[in-house]
Design an enzyme around this catalytic site. Structure first.
Site, PDB file in Angstrom:
ATOM      1  CG  HIS A 147      -1.614   1.304   1.465  1.00  0.00           C
ATOM      2  ND1 HIS A 147      -2.617   1.772   0.644  1.00  0.00           N
ATOM      3  CD2 HIS A 147      -1.427   2.262   2.410  1.00  0.00           C
ATOM      4  CE1 HIS A 147      -3.023   2.956   1.087  1.00  0.00           C
ATOM      5  NE2 HIS A 147      -2.318   3.278   2.155  1.00  0.00           N
ATOM      6  CG  ASP A 157       6.514  16.961 -26.811  1.00  0.00           C
ATOM      7  OD1 ASP A 157       6.618  16.710 -25.593  1.00  0.00           O
ATOM      8  OD2 ASP A 157       6.032  16.151 -27.616  1.00  0.00           O
ATOM      9  CD1 TRP A 159       7.183   3.601   3.789  1.00  0.00           C
ATOM     10  CD2 TRP A 159       8.223   4.343   1.971  1.00  0.00           C
ATOM     11  NE1 TRP A 159       7.660   4.863   4.046  1.00  0.00           N
ATOM     12  CE2 TRP A 159       8.300   5.346   2.945  1.00  0.00           C
ATOM     13  CE3 TRP A 159       8.815   4.590   0.726  1.00  0.00           C
ATOM     14  CZ2 TRP A 159       8.937   6.559   2.745  1.00  0.00           C
ATOM     15  CZ3 TRP A 159       9.453   5.809   0.531  1.00  0.00           C
ATOM     16  CH2 TRP A 159       9.508   6.774   1.528  1.00  0.00           C
ATOM     17  CB  SER A 210      10.997   5.438 -14.738  1.00  0.00           C
ATOM     18  OG  SER A 210       9.915   6.322 -14.767  1.00  0.00           O
ATOM     19  CB  SER A 211      11.990   8.876 -10.798  1.00  0.00           C
ATOM     20  OG  SER A 211      10.897   8.107 -10.419  1.00  0.00           O
ATOM     21  CG  HIS A 217      12.633  14.670   4.829  1.00  0.00           C
ATOM     22  ND1 HIS A 217      11.690  14.236   5.708  1.00  0.00           N
ATOM     23  CD2 HIS A 217      12.323  15.937   4.550  1.00  0.00           C
ATOM     24  CE1 HIS A 217      10.863  15.217   5.982  1.00  0.00           C
ATOM     25  NE2 HIS A 217      11.227  16.277   5.295  1.00  0.00           N
ATOM     26  CD  GLU A 242       9.610   9.861  -3.177  1.00  0.00           C
ATOM     27  OE1 GLU A 242      10.530  10.230  -3.937  1.00  0.00           O
ATOM     28  OE2 GLU A 242       8.527   9.425  -3.592  1.00  0.00           O
ATOM     29  CE1 TYR A 255       8.683  19.554   2.659  1.00  0.00           C
ATOM     30  CE2 TYR A 255      10.495  18.099   3.182  1.00  0.00           C
ATOM     31  CZ  TYR A 255       9.512  18.967   3.584  1.00  0.00           C
ATOM     32  OH  TYR A 255       9.331  19.234   4.907  1.00  0.00           O
ATOM     33  CB  SER A 276       0.168  27.915  -6.219  1.00  0.00           C
ATOM     34  OG  SER A 276       0.686  27.504  -4.990  1.00  0.00           O
ATOM     35  CG  HIS A 328      12.965  14.619  10.566  1.00  0.00           C
ATOM     36  ND1 HIS A 328      12.730  15.826   9.972  1.00  0.00           N
ATOM     37  CD2 HIS A 328      12.370  13.721   9.784  1.00  0.00           C
ATOM     38  CE1 HIS A 328      12.033  15.656   8.890  1.00  0.00           C
ATOM     39  NE2 HIS A 328      11.800  14.387   8.750  1.00  0.00           N
ATOM     40  CG  HIS A 329      12.561  10.165   8.367  1.00  0.00           C
ATOM     41  ND1 HIS A 329      11.248   9.934   8.064  1.00  0.00           N
ATOM     42  CD2 HIS A 329      12.909  11.272   7.694  1.00  0.00           C
ATOM     43  CE1 HIS A 329      10.824  10.866   7.229  1.00  0.00           C
ATOM     44  NE2 HIS A 329      11.808  11.695   6.984  1.00  0.00           N
ATOM     45  CB  THR A 345       5.546  24.866   5.785  1.00  0.00           C
ATOM     46  OG1 THR A 345       6.740  24.138   5.508  1.00  0.00           O
ATOM     47  CG2 THR A 345       4.352  24.060   5.364  1.00  0.00           C
ATOM     48  CE  LYS A 374       4.252  26.712  -1.300  1.00  0.00           C
ATOM     49  NZ  LYS A 374       5.032  27.588  -2.165  1.00  0.00           N
ATOM     50  NE  ARG A 422       4.170   3.958  10.506  1.00  0.00           N
ATOM     51  CZ  ARG A 422       5.048   4.539   9.672  1.00  0.00           C
ATOM     52  NH1 ARG A 422       6.012   5.264  10.157  1.00  0.00           N
ATOM     53  NH2 ARG A 422       4.944   4.370   8.384  1.00  0.00           N
TER      54      ARG A 422
END
Lengths: 351, 818, 115
Positions: B79, B109, B144, B174-175, B258, B260, B262, B273, B307-308, B333, B336, B455
């Protein structure tokens, strides 16, 4: 094309409804004063009290910020949702004062959180301990906890006893994968990593029974890796230590004696030790070493503290460990009927 | 072998028309590729949603037996992987990015259309690899985040983790490809006048996102390569027994992980926006601050990965540093959020479904952000990490955040994509159901977290205070599933009966609304000239401040050009074949059939060569190269430099691992074995080859193709000598000293680092030889010297990597603890 | 990247300028000479026992010099659009930070040897 919207009053009502809903959901938080087994809001040591104080501070800040944001939001929607079709004379694009305000205000909040945070980190991560600190070595296995007291030689599993009002240093290491030692009321959590010794140092201030659990995903039975912490008075703790150090009584007759023979003959003794009676020394039991069963009968729980220690549960567990704790390293021995009962009787006799 | 370019009739009205299924398989049109991404992602969203429902059902009651522990672990892992890599990223970057970038910057293009198609096919096959467990062996089951050493073969013997490992490697390729493509497009392909500070905020957010992708994915790739080697070649990257530490994986993973976060949320900011100003009838409040905030967030996101890992015992210094940098993210943040609120303030609001989703995003994201401030403080984090409060946090940020932004964007852009309007009534039903069900499901997870529920547990005991909220959440999770029914009905209704959309159904502000709906294949009949921010609004009403009530100019200027003259690149089957090649290689690795691997490799090489020959005049001309460039730079050169930037991080991770593990290595082999005289010689060889390379370039630039070719061959020759030295060195270690690949930490890190560099040299030599052949056949001259220059950039990069390796690995071999 | 990109707002599109001032062959040879000298110095430093105490800083400085020369002259960063310098040096800074912080985090700051 512009979408006409007429039901302005309805919309205001919906938005206020939404706000009320949010508030009521917030209001459904667990009522203060109730304690659950693993709740993080009932600190019982100086360490967790500090964690809790910062938590309260940040929560208050968060709620205030949220209220401000929601207030501006709801106000904006209520005021300006009625202006459909009205011409706007001005188009407000930027404002130096406001922009500065929402740089400066969050900065103040950040500093307000950072100061106690840094202070707590400096004060709670000491690598020196006072001389009378009791060291408890925590050794994590898939999926159970081993506790060793180097000062006395006591070895136990899934249930750890510590004296109240004395500094305890949990020195933790893992035998296999990464686990996490979580006891919310007493010490928060700290990962238990193979090849690296981590510490939680705490002084519990209230005697009682506390629960804990592994909180780092560690494989199939991650959910079945729990433990209990008993905070004893010094007298209780000394009595408990003395009892743990004594050799268990070897049953000589009856069902339990038969069970003792089964225990020694079946592969049980490859992994499990009953001090003074059976068990190979650790270097022979490689890979999956099971809990020390010397005073098994005196423990309240079995199988990673997921079940009460009753003969029925124990029989269930020995009969098919995988059904109780998926992926368990204890093999299914195919014991049943009389043999199973005898083994259960023996183990339960190890008070 | 090269397929003749099939003629494309530029007078086609809509990009959706024509071509049939073959047309979709061979398409290199960014809008069609966007639709392919969208459809794929929606399919996987259904799959990921199904997994979530199963997981929630299992958690409905304590001691429930709906799923086994093993299935539960597979489902929660998949998931997460699905929603992150196969839903949110492809929808935001793949779908909205592909569709909107050229349209919003006024381009025909993306910079490299074939590469774009290739990215999609590789993405699709990566997604399939990740999900192969449905057919055989079980889905990934390590979370994950796939923390080592649980993912080692010893603890996870099945193929589950192999699907995870290879699937993510393929998806990473790919990314990075599409990030590179988008980066070059945004830097280089903007319409005249579209300066950086006139770009729509969505373009800014994608620009920063693709920079994050380029510089974050290499770290994951390195981590996955180590895991791959551990699982397949029995190395010891995460094995304590050899002196390694599984914490290395966590660092490599979160250095990627991290940013990722963002990568997933910045495009959402961008979409919001776009939507909020349109329906507020006002330009975005504080545009420059919004841009700086995005840039600040991106910068900070690289300094907060720890921080993880507060609970892993990094020590007080690291804890404090990561805590403070994490808290700092609150500032941009906050900027924004308040800027969005003040865009609404004073506007003329039109409550369309898209607007409602965007507004809900603002509040819900605030909730997610605020709980994030808690976890940034280690003392709180030590109670809360790995509990349901974290689950609540990131579902507020990604589920009620990114997904709501995607839905806002969906309702907003659907008319442009399909040419039909959606029903607002069904949209409102969807919105209210979604707002209720998502909040009701995820808000109580804060309480569960406070009550200590960890978790990733498949079962829990009763009477922990968790029973009621779990049941409540499961029922509301079912409502989440139901909330998508109005959406599906809406899509069906719109496609069959929906009102035809005009060019500009929302009275919008940016260029994509100035083209016909759905856009023609060439996007803009005439490339627009941009004079201000909100270019289309200015074209319609005269100025950005205009109230929007009186139109000053016709919205759509009639096309003055002959659209049949617009160059459209021909469709190509080779991206699909190349993707199949990569898929075949991953598959061959999984089943251990080397024949499959080599066949797939052959297919890959064949289609790469065939694709090169598809360019007009066998690659002699690139009509896109400079003509449409904003900065007057060649797109290929910008692409090469961004690739080199990405590679820099890749090598930094490999070198860091070597440096760290060198001093932890056990066993007889250490850096003392290294042969300094030989590698000193190799260093001179490689430096000389760089000199020959620039001489070759200088020769071609003055049209001296004889000497140019000679220098090129010389460069390749020196590269070969270098490789020969390396082969000799490795052979000496292996055969004379018995230092096999996985002998100890030192040997594996050394072979991996120097071997990867050698592989780059090998690729460079092949490239040089191709260039040399082109030179021999007289295909290179001053006009095409850029091809030599780009090849040279790669070659010099390989050279400077060696400069670093020579010093850090060889000359500092005796330095301890470095 | 982003900052140098921002600066380009005011100075877009030098179509001709970007590709023109590449160095001449003589300049390339001079750079090659300096690179050779620097490499000889590096190896010399490695072999001279008296310099062992300052080995690390000396080697780092020498190799940084080589790195810069190749990047600036062979890869033309000195002559090309500044956007390319940004594209290279921003990731390079990041890579250096990753290298330093990983070495610190896994090497010094959190080294608790297990039992």
């Amino acid at each position: 094309m512009t979408m006409p919207f007429r039901l302005n009053r309805c919309r205001i009502a919906t938005w206020s409804g939404l706000t009320l809903l949010l508030l009521s959901v917030v209001g459904c938080a667990p009522p203060p004063g109730t304690h659950y087994r693993l709740d993080t809001l009932s600190p019982r040591s100086a360490l967790t009290q500090r964690f809790y104080d910062i938590f309260v501070e940040v929560t208050v800040i968060d709620i205030i910020v949220l209220i401000i944001v929601v207030a501006i939001f709801v106000l904006a929607l209520m005021v300006f949702s009625t202006r459909t079709g009205e011409p706007t004379e001005f188009s407000w694009r930027t404002d130096v004062f406001l922009e500065t305000a929402w740089i400066v205000i969050p900065m103040i909040l950040v500093i307000a959180i950072a100061i106690p945070t840094v202070k707590t980190i400096i004060e709670t991560q000491p690598y020196t301990w006072s001389p009378d600190t009791l060291e408890v070595r925590v050794i994590a296995h898939q999926w159970w906890w081993e506790f060793r007291y180097p000062s006395t030689g006591v070895v136990t599993a899934d249930e750890v006893h510590i004296p109240v009002n004395r500094q305890i240093n949990f020195a933790m290491v893992s035998r296999d994968v990464i686990h996490s030692f979580f006891m919310p009321a007493l010490g928060g959590k700290r990962d238990v990593v193979p090849g690296q010794e981590n510490h939680i140092t705490l002084t519990a201030n209230t005697p009682g029974e506390y629960w804990g659990q592994c909180t780092e995903f560690c494989g199939d039975s991650h959910a079945n890796m729990r433990f209990r912490v008993f905070v004893d008075t010094p007298e209780q703790f000394d009595a408990w230590t003395k009892h743990q150090l004594s050799a268990p009584v070897h049953p000589t007759e009856g069902l339990a004696a038969e069970g003792a023979k089964i225990f020694a003959d079946a592969p049980c003794a490859v992994c499990h030790t009953v001090r003074g009676i059976s068990g190979l020394s650790p270097q022979y039991t490689y890979g999956f070493r099971g809990p020390d069963l010397t005073h098994f009968g005196s423990r309240g729980t079995i199988a990673g503290a997921i079940m009460d220690n009753t003969p029925e549960n124990l029989a269930l567990w020995i009969h098919n460990p995988d059904a109780v704790k998926p992926g368990a390293n204890m093999p299914t021995l195919g014991l049943s009927g009389h043999d199973l009962n005898a083994l259960v009787a023996y183990l339960e006799s190890l008070k | 072998m090269a397929a003749q370019p099939r003629p494309i009739h530029a007078e086609q009205t809509s990009y959706l028309e024509g071509g049939g299924i073959y047309g979709w398989l061979t398409t290199i049109d960014h809008k069609r590729i966007a639709v392919l991404y969208g459809v794929t992602a929606v399919f996987f969203m259904a799959l990921g949603g199904f997994e979530a429902m199963a997981v929630r059902t299992q958690l409905m009651y304590p001691n429930n037996h709906f799923l086994s522990a093993q299935t539960y672990n597979q489902f929660f892992t998949t998931h997460g992987l699905t929603m992150i890599f196969l839903v949110i990223m492809p929808l935001e970057t793949g779908f909205f990015g592909n569709f909107l970038i050229p349209l919003q910057i006024g381009a025909r293009d993306v910079a490299f259309p074939r590469l774009n198609a290739l990215s999609y096919w590789i993405f699709l096959f990566g997604a399939i690899t990740l999900n192969l467990g449905w057919l055989y062996g079980g889905l990934p089951n390590g979370g994950w985040f796939g923390y080592a050493n649980l993912t080692e073969r010893y603890y996870s013997p099945g193929p589950n983790i192999d699907f995870f490992d290879l699937g993510l490697l393929v998806l990473g390729v790919s990314s990075v490809m599409s990030a590179l493509n988008f980066f070059v497009t945004i830097i280089n392909m903007r319409a005249p006048g579209m300066t950086f500070f006139r770009m729509p905020l969505f373009i800014w957010s994608i620009l920063v996102t693709v920079i994050l992708i380029l510089l974050a994915f290499p770290s994951l790739t390195v981590g996955l390569i180590f895991l791959f080697m551990d699982r397949y070649f029995d190395t010891h990257y995460y094995r304590v027994i050899a002196g390694a530490t599984p914490i290395l994986w966590q660092h490599l993973f979160w250095i990627f992980g991290h940013p990722e976060v963002y990568i997933m949320i910045l495009p959402a900011f961008g979409l919001i926006s776009e939507v909020i100003p349109v329906f507020s009838g006002k330009p975005l409040f504080g545009y420059p601050m919004m841009v700086y905030a995005i840039i600040a967030i991106a910068f900070l996101s690289y300094g907060v990965w720890g921080h993880h890992m507060f609970a892993t015992g990094m020590g007080p210094v690291a804890d404090m540093t990561f805590s403070v940098t994490s808290l700092l993210i609150a500032i941009p943040t906050g900027i924004k959020i308040f800027n969005w609120l003040f865009t609404v303030w004073g506007g003329r609001l039109r409550f369309t479904t898209a607007y409602l989703f965007a507004l809900a995003f603002v509040i819900q994201f605030t909730i997610g952000g605020l709980s994030g401030m808690m976890h940034a403080s280690p003392p709180i984090d030590l109670e809360q990490t790995d509990s349901y409060i974290i689950v609540a946090h990131f579902h507020y940020v990604l589920g009620l955040g990114a997904l709501f932004a995607i839905l806002a964007g969906f309702y907003f852009y659907w008319p442009k994509v399909t040419g039909r309007m959606l029903s607002e009534t069904l949209g409102k039903w969807h919105f209210w159901l979604a707002v209720w069900s998502f909040n009701a499901t995820f808000f109580p997870m804060h309480f569960l977290g406070e009550l200590g529920m960890p978790r990733r547990i498949y079962t829990y005991a009763p009477h922990m205070g968790w029973d009621f909220w779990n049941k409540w959440e499961t029922w509301n999770a079912y409502i989440i599933a139901l909330s998508f029914i109005p959406l599906l009905l809406n899509i069906y209704w719109s496609l069959t009966n929906g009102e035809r959309a005009t060019e500009d159904p929302w009275d919008a502000r940016t260029l994509e609304w100035s083209v016909p709906t759905p856009p023609p294949i060439y996007n803009f009949a005439e490339v627009p000239t941009v004079t201000a921010r909100d270019a289309f609004w200015v074209a319609k009403y005269g100025s950005v401040e205009a109230s929007g009530l009186t139109q000053s100019a016709p919205a759509i200027a009639p096309a003055l050009v002959d659209v049949s003259k617009i160059h459209i690149p021909a469709p190509s089957l080779y991206p699909l074949l190349m993707g199949l090649g990569i898929f075949g290689m991953a598959l061959g690795m999984l089943i251990g059939w080397y024949r499959v691997i080599f066949t797939a490799m052959a297919l890959l090489v064949f289609s790469a060569i065939a694709m090169a020959f598809e360019y007009p005049n066998w690659g002699e001309e690139n009509p896109h190269a400079v003509a449409e460039s904003f900065l007057g730079l060649d797109s290929r050169k910008v692409g090469m430099w961004s690739f080199i930037g990405s590679e820099t991080v890749f090598f930094a991770c490999l070198i860091s691992t070597y440096m760290v593990y060198k001093s932890r290595s056990l066993g007889v082999y250490d850096a003392g074995i290294l042969n300094i005289p030989l590698t000193s010689f190799s260093t001179f060889v490689l430096l000389t080859s760089s000199l020959l390379m620039v001489l070759a370039l200088a020769a071609f630039q003055r049209d001296d193709h004889k000497w140019g070719t000679i220098w090129l061959i010389g460069t390749a020759l020196f590269g070969c000598i270098f490789l020969g030295g390396q082969v000799y060195e490795f052979g000496d270690f292996w055969l004379e000293h018995g230092m096999v690949f996985n002998a100890n930490l030192f040997s594996q890190c050394f072979y991996t680092l120097v071997g990867f560099h050698g592989f780059h040299v090998f690729i460079g030599v092949v490239w040089l030889l191709v260039m040399a052949f082109a030179g021999i056949f007289g295909k290179l001259n001053a006009k095409r010297s850029l091809a030599v220059e780009i090849c040279g950039l790669y070659w010099h990069f390989v050279d400077i990597v060696w400069v670093v390796i020579f010093v850090l690995v060889y000359l500092m071999r005796t330095v301890k603890g470095a | 990247m982003s900052e140098s990109a921002v600066e380009h707002v005011t100075a877009p599109a030098h179509h001709a300028a970007a590709e023109s001032h590449h160095p001449t062959a003589v300049q390339y040879l001079v750079v090659a000479g300096i690179l050779t000298v620097l490499t000889v110095c590096e190896i010399g430093v490695y072999y001279i026992p008296a310099l062992q105490s300052v080995l690390v800083p000396l080697l780092l400085i020498l190799s940084a010099g080589k790195f810069y020369l190749v990047a600036a002259y062979y890869m033309h960063l000195h002559f090309d659009s500044r956007i390319f310098s940004g594209l290279f040096f921003f990731p390079l800074t990041l890579a250096a930070l990753i290298l330093i912080s990983l070495t610190l985090l896994l090497g010094f700051l959190a080294h608790h040897p297990g039992p």
